[in-house]
Design an enzyme around this catalytic site. Sequence first.
Site, short mmCIF file in Angstrom:
data_model
loop_
_atom_site.label_atom_id
_atom_site.label_comp_id
_atom_site.label_asym_id
_atom_site.label_seq_id
_atom_site.Cartn_x
_atom_site.Cartn_y
_atom_site.Cartn_z
N GLU A 118 0.96 -1.26 0.01
CA GLU A 118 0.20 -0.10 -0.47
C GLU A 118 0.74 1.40 0.13
OE1 GLU A 118 -2.17 2.42 2.93
OE2 GLU A 118 -2.93 0.84 3.49
N CYS B 34 -3.47 7.00 5.59
CA CYS B 34 -3.14 6.63 3.94
C CYS B 34 -4.38 7.07 3.25
CB CYS B 34 -2.92 5.57 3.70
SG CYS B 34 -3.91 4.29 5.19
#
Length: 504
Positions: free
Chosen positions: A260, A297
């Site tokens: 990620e 994020c």
Amino acid sequence: MLTGKHLIAGHWRDGEHTFKSSPAEGSAHEFAIGTPVEVELAAEAAEAAFASYGYTSRAQRAAFLDRIADEIDARGDEITEIGSQETGLPQARLIGERARTVGQLRLFARHIEAGDYLDRRHDAALPDRQPLPRPDLRLMQRPVGPVAVFGASNFPLAFSVAGGDTASALAAGCPVVVKSHSAHPGTGEIVAQAIDAARRALELHPGVFAFIQGGNREAGQALVQQPLIKAVGFTGSLAGGRALFDLSTRRPEPIPFFGELGSVNPMFLLPQALAVRGAGIAKGWAASLTMGAGQFCTNPGIAILIDGSESDAFIDTTKQALATVAPQTMLTDGMADAYRAGVVRMEGATGVEEILGKVCEQRQAAPYLFVTSGREWLESAELGEEVFGPLGLVVRAADFDEMLKIAHALQGQLTCTLHLDPADAPQARQLLPVLERKAGRLLANGFPTGVEVSDAMVHGGPYPASTNFGATSVGTMAIRRFLRPVCYQNMPAELLPADIGADV
């Protein structure tokens, strides 16, 4: 009590060299630097452990996950104290993150006990079928082998030593080698102590979990290239993740790298919603943008709307809301430096106006707000790049057609959000098919910060949000990353795995 050591094959091991932590407050500590030597030993122990752990029952692995959760909770005060010192995060945030971490472990335990994740299938033999008989075919998911996990800098618990990647791999039946993040080495070690205590209590193979401290990049590079490692879980920067991804695919035996990497999580404000609820959306955006100093994020860094008086009011309300937010401590000095560099890059971009800005010193981050036109955004790829921190960019599209062009031009994202009222439905229907190809999670009338740990959650997306658009790093589907399908043809019942025996 901290040892400053690595945990390999059930033993705490010194390193030849050490590094000193850089806490936001309190005393620094010495920790062993991870090297390829530790990686080699940990991978060999993990491979040895797979011979037994890969064939444990679902009940045994569920008990392991539950015991890890218990051991983490038993060390809760110690984790909160050192975690707050190392990261500068408020104690309440760390307590909440610990609850999420242990809740995830227990959720995964219940999920694997149910057994649905195995995707078991059976095509019964058809010996009399013409022109050819069909054999007996049984399929189920099996663990891939030892897994490497990289602790994240921005989540010292939920995406770190016992976070989602580790929990997923252990649930699947894979031993884990964790490379801890040097931003919070003490927090990582205490969690590693909890996992080892759980392992010892259940008398599992000592190679089932290893913990290697950071300190430099050498250990991480060695880890993704170690031949016994069969998959990697990573949360971090685009540059660092892409470098490790490239290494993992260039191996003689390429392996899956579930990284990620980055996302700006754009929000599209449609006209009726902006006119009716613009002020409320602006205040909500400001709160989401600055939550945790913008170090999530899913931080919604870009708001896209159609130019006009309502957009002026939205920008003004956002500015007022952000102006009341005090500077916050970032997780590391490096993150603070990167945030300042992102601010400078935005200030120097053509066609970008700074609406709000404050001087950021040392590890402090203050919110920034910038505005640009849709045309400028479409012509400048760097305006779509993530700035990790509490920085927001408003993009004024000339009309809906330009808004649609912006949607088409987006890179892969973790999330995309639509703010809409019923009258905006026709435009939303045009945007939705585009955004489905851009993100792993689509939101309506909300903000993406706050990722639910559940069965239906997707935390991933097309590159560069992640390196594998078919996977998630949050939720029970994350376990599937570390499994592979195996078909058993005409296998005698006594040789079949218990989970797919003759009665399944």
